[in-house]
Design a protein around this motif. Sequence first.
Motif, PDB file in Angstrom:
ATOM      1  N   UNK A  22       0.843  -1.192   0.000  1.00 37.83           N
ATOM      2  CA  UNK A  22       0.000   0.000   0.000  1.00 37.83           C
ATOM      3  C   UNK A  22       0.877   1.239   0.000  1.00 37.83           C
ATOM      4  N   UNK A  23       0.307   2.319  -0.475  1.00 37.59           N
ATOM      5  CA  UNK A  23       0.989   3.619  -0.477  1.00 37.59           C
ATOM      6  C   UNK A  23      -0.002   4.637   0.073  1.00 37.59           C
ATOM      7  N   UNK A  26       2.096   9.949  -0.439  1.00 34.88           N
ATOM      8  CA  UNK A  26       3.228  10.072  -1.362  1.00 34.88           C
ATOM      9  C   UNK A  26       4.551   9.808  -0.638  1.00 34.88           C
ATOM     10  N   UNK A  27       5.403   9.056  -1.278  1.00 35.83           N
ATOM     11  CA  UNK A  27       6.741   8.707  -0.800  1.00 35.83           C
ATOM     12  C   UNK A  27       6.746   7.733   0.383  1.00 35.83           C
ATOM     13  N   UNK A  28       5.627   7.097   0.687  1.00 34.31           N
ATOM     14  CA  UNK A  28       5.564   6.105   1.761  1.00 34.31           C
ATOM     15  C   UNK A  28       4.867   4.857   1.240  1.00 34.31           C
ATOM     16  N   UNK A  29       5.612   3.752   1.227  1.00 31.89           N
ATOM     17  CA  UNK A  29       5.081   2.479   0.748  1.00 31.89           C
ATOM     18  C   UNK A  29       5.283   1.443   1.837  1.00 31.89           C
ATOM     19  N   UNK A  73      15.332   5.636  -0.799  1.00 32.96           N
ATOM     20  CA  UNK A  73      16.186   5.997  -1.923  1.00 32.96           C
ATOM     21  C   UNK A  73      16.703   7.417  -1.723  1.00 32.96           C
ATOM     22  N   UNK A  74      17.444   7.910  -2.679  1.00 34.24           N
ATOM     23  CA  UNK A  74      18.047   9.233  -2.549  1.00 34.24           C
ATOM     24  C   UNK A  74      17.075  10.379  -2.816  1.00 34.24           C
ATOM     25  N   UNK A  75      15.845  10.045  -3.162  1.00 33.89           N
ATOM     26  CA  UNK A  75      14.833  11.061  -3.450  1.00 33.89           C
ATOM     27  C   UNK A  75      13.782  11.155  -2.348  1.00 33.89           C
ATOM     28  N   UNK A  76      13.995  10.454  -1.243  1.00 32.90           N
ATOM     29  CA  UNK A  76      13.072  10.530  -0.118  1.00 32.90           C
ATOM     30  C   UNK A  76      11.934   9.526  -0.138  1.00 32.90           C
ATOM     31  N   UNK A  77      11.987   8.548  -1.025  1.00 33.25           N
ATOM     32  CA  UNK A  77      10.978   7.496  -1.067  1.00 33.25           C
ATOM     33  C   UNK A  77      11.309   6.460   0.009  1.00 33.25           C
ATOM     34  N   UNK A  78      10.348   6.138   0.854  1.00 28.07           N
ATOM     35  CA  UNK A  78      10.555   5.213   1.969  1.00 28.07           C
ATOM     36  C   UNK A  78       9.690   3.977   1.795  1.00 28.07           C
ATOM     37  N   UNK A  79      10.311   2.808   1.933  1.00 26.49           N
ATOM     38  CA  UNK A  79       9.601   1.531   1.919  1.00 26.49           C
ATOM     39  C   UNK A  79       9.757   0.892   3.288  1.00 26.49           C
TER      40      UNK A  79
END
Length: 155
Positions: A22-23, A26-29, A73-79
């Motif tokens: 789920x997401x 934005x930027x949180x999965x 990642x380096x763009x602020x995306x968090x899993x």
Amino acid sequence: MNSTDLTEFLAQHFSEAVTDVSAPRERRVFGTVTAEKLVDVVAALREWGMAEIGTITGLDSGSHFELIYHMYNNEGLLLNLKVFIPREEPRIPTVSHIYPGVFLYERELMDMFGIVVDGTPPGRRYPLPDDWPEGNYPLRKDWKGFPEEGVKQDG
């Protein structure tokens, strides 16, 4: 890369291994992976662009353990990739060969929960002192408290 890209990547490559994706924003999965597929999924995510594991959170639910690998990642995306393992024989494979710095978090799982992390490089205990009594795992719900003997207390 954004949340949609990551959820699509997981669906295309790991639809059976990674579930409950789920997401919520934005930027949180969020997702759940089996212990058997953890190394394969983490390696693929590293190749895809998840640059680091920021930490591993361990939780004792009473009936099992939950481990959450916080990858970004380096763009602020968090899993937040969750793994459930049995309490009776808590084992998980290391991912330190993929993310070398993660061995400290794996040692913390071993010291604080008694989880066996297969393949973790040898080294000192962390974060507990070397003379901490075996079988005493302070973040387990069934831990009885500070041992009376075997550990020097400051004071």
